[in-house]
Structure formats: C-alpha cells, structure tokens
Design an enzyme around this catalytic site. Sequence first.
Site, short mmCIF file in Angstrom:
data_model
loop_
_atom_site.label_atom_id
_atom_site.label_comp_id
_atom_site.label_asym_id
_atom_site.label_seq_id
_atom_site.Cartn_x
_atom_site.Cartn_y
_atom_site.Cartn_z
N TYR A 111 8.09 1.06 -14.37
CA TYR A 111 7.50 -0.05 -13.63
C TYR A 111 6.62 -0.84 -14.59
CZ TYR A 111 4.37 -2.59 -10.50
OH TYR A 111 3.66 -3.58 -9.87
N GLU A 199 6.31 -8.75 -11.25
CA GLU A 199 6.60 -7.35 -11.00
C GLU A 199 8.03 -7.06 -11.45
OE1 GLU A 199 6.58 -5.74 -6.92
OE2 GLU A 199 4.85 -4.60 -7.62
#
Length: 393
Positions: A111, A199
């Site tokens: 991530y 993101e």
Amino acid sequence: MNIHEHQAKEIFRKYGVPTPRGFVAFKPENAVKAAQQLGGDLDVWVVKAQIHAGGRGKAGGVKLARSTEEVGLIAKQMLGSKLVTHQTGPEGKVVHRIYIEEGVNIEKEFYLGMVLDRSLEMPVMMASSEGGVEIEEVAARSPEKIIKVAINPTIGFQGFHGRKLAFGLGLPRELVNKFISFAQAIYNVYMDYDANLIEINPLVLTKEGKFIALDAKMSFDDNALYRQPEILAMRDLTEEEPTEIEAAKYGLSYVKLDGNVGCMVNGAGLAMATMDIIKHEGGRPANFLDVGGGASAETVAKGFEIILRDPNVKSIFVNIFGGIVRCDRVANGIIEATKATQVNVPVVVRLDGTNAEEAAEILNNSGIKQLIAATDLKDGARKAVEAAERGLA
Ligand code: ADP
Ligand code: MG
C-alpha cells in the site's frame, strides 16, 4: 474533486510511475478492440469498472478475462450495471465506463498513500506491506504496519524519507532505490496537481521485480482547480450529486445529507451552527445549504425547490441573519417562494438582524399555514425538529 482510476494512471505515466498498459471503453465493442490493441496473445486481461468508489474487486467490479471474446462478454455485463461496494452506499453506482488492462504477475501487494495532515500542516506519505486490503482495517488491527513520513514541502521529498519507508516495509536492498524513485514520482504528482489524496492500493511488486501502480485513486483540492485545467477537464458529472451541481449554478452551496430537517441559511458559518443545533435538539439535518449574502426571493425559491427534491425532508428551517440583506425583504421573499414552490412541509423561520420586527409581522400576517415563526436560533431548531416528527397539521 475526484477522478477515475484510468485518469489517475494517465497522470502517473507522465511522471514515470509504472502502471499496467490499458485503455478506457464506453462500449463493449471498444472493449474488445482495446483488448486486441493490448495484444491478442496476452494470457490475462483485466476489466475494471470505473466508478468513483473503491472496493470494486470484492463487489465484482474487477474481472479477469482469458480471451478477447471474454473481455467483450464481461464488458457487456458490466457496462450499465449497478455496482454496490462498501464505499458506494446501498444505492450503488452505475458503471458508464470500464478500463481494459493487461494482467500483471503479482509477487506481492503493498500500500502507498499520500494525504494532507492538517494537524502537522504537511503532506504525509504512508506505506504498508499489507496491501490489497482496506487500509482502515490495517490501521485498526495492526497500526504498526503502517509507516508514515511527514514531508515538509519547503524541503520536498528527500532520500531519507524514501529510505524510512523502504526499510520499514522490509524491502531487500536491491529494491530500495526502485521504491524510492517510485515514491519520489508520487510526491511530485501530488504537489504539481494540488492533490489532497493519492492512494495506490495495491502497489505491486511483479514477479519480474518491478513496482507497478495496480490501482490509483486521486482527489484534488477544489480551491486550486482554477489553476488545474487538465484536472477540471477530467471531471465526470455523472459521478456527482445532481442537485449539488444544479445548486452551484445558482450560486448556492448545497451538500446533501441523510436527515429529515431541511436547512436554508445565509453564510457558511451560520449554516454549520444551524446543523449543530438541530442535532443538539435531537434532530438530523437533511442538508447543508448556504444561500449566500443576498437571499432574494429568487434564491430562496430555488433553495426550497432543491431542498424539497429530497423525499426525506419533513420540515425546513430557514435561518437568516439580516446584515447586508433586510429581514422584511427576506420575509416577503419567503412568502413569495412558498406560494411559487409547492412547499408541502412545515417551514420554521427565524429572521434576526435589520428590520426583524417588521419581518415577524409580515410572516404572522401572511395567512400561510405552514409558516411557523421562531423567536431565536434554539427555538427555531426545536420547532423544526418537532415539526419534522409531527408533519403538517
Ligand atoms: P478495488 O480497490 O476497487 O477493489 P483494485 O484496482 O485494487 O480495485 O483491484 C482489486 C484487485 O484485483 C487487486 O488487489 C489485484 O489483486 C487485482 N487486480 C487489479 N488489476 C489487476 C491487473 N492489472 N492485473 C492483475 N490483477 C489485478
Ligand atoms: Mg484497490
């Protein structure tokens, strides 16, 4: 403002951030063409619903195809369908466009995210070895697995920021520099485009040892859009609340909420306070609506119309402070607007400021039964909440 995954990936490519090759399609036949263009001999194509919400994978919005024909079949199924993910709410979102991408051989999912931290007054980059799952879940379950660095924008992204993240992820030495270049490029995208969120979940390490942005989400600071024409051109109005777009055309700031007390207020601060006091009185605001300084009969009428489009609205609280605008004029405006618009719910009116007494008299003599005068803010909120519960007498 938000953009689609395929648009964010386009921006990434300009900055040298590796992404899988892909094409956007609005029709099944173009999806097949896109798949052929990517290479008729690929092992796997990925068909991805383009909506402004995450969680598509689990909801059937990301599908693998083994042939170009299968891409066409999935495209036919996906386009026009409604996708319900944990981020769309129960009403879901209609898929108007899809993205056809080459399949990637995933070795590991990470991530990588970047947001503005308002308390630190700096952008913060976050990375985690727990990629592919919701970061909120990781934050709740094992917060130590999220590594964060705040980046002072006057210094910019430095090697030590990148190394802190890379070492925190436990990357082997030969991958550290690759990761740092990736993170540096993401920082540049964030700053250059006035983003307030990037993101990448997942950021994948491929079996071939490359870092690739497999997913891409970007949001931007609306106040900076005037200097971001490229982003503004990417705006997809089908993803936005139609009443909010229409309200903006009339100079009204409207945000839909899920309560039953409609609010019409002049000034953003008073509008926020009005929502707070409605909550304090045990009610739930149906919207935020700032009609601006003017509050003419016309804007009030438009405000009523927009508020009443929401079927949940059971009463309206008009809370106007007459500073620039005189209360008697607003009172007449409200009466005109109530007659012009089919206002079929109780309307509690609190007018204070210049000529408030004349205004009260005008309202009391109007003979319109759904108008309820309030003496002050608290009294008005209480009456509006009660009226919402009771409905029209
Ligand atoms: P969402 O976050 O909305 O569920 P993602 O783009 O993250 O959508 O995709 C979900 C999952 O699908 C990813 O975690 C990844 O495992 C897989 N996936 C997505 N794109 C590809 C691709 N191009 N090649 C291989 N797998 C992919
Ligand atoms: Mg994702």
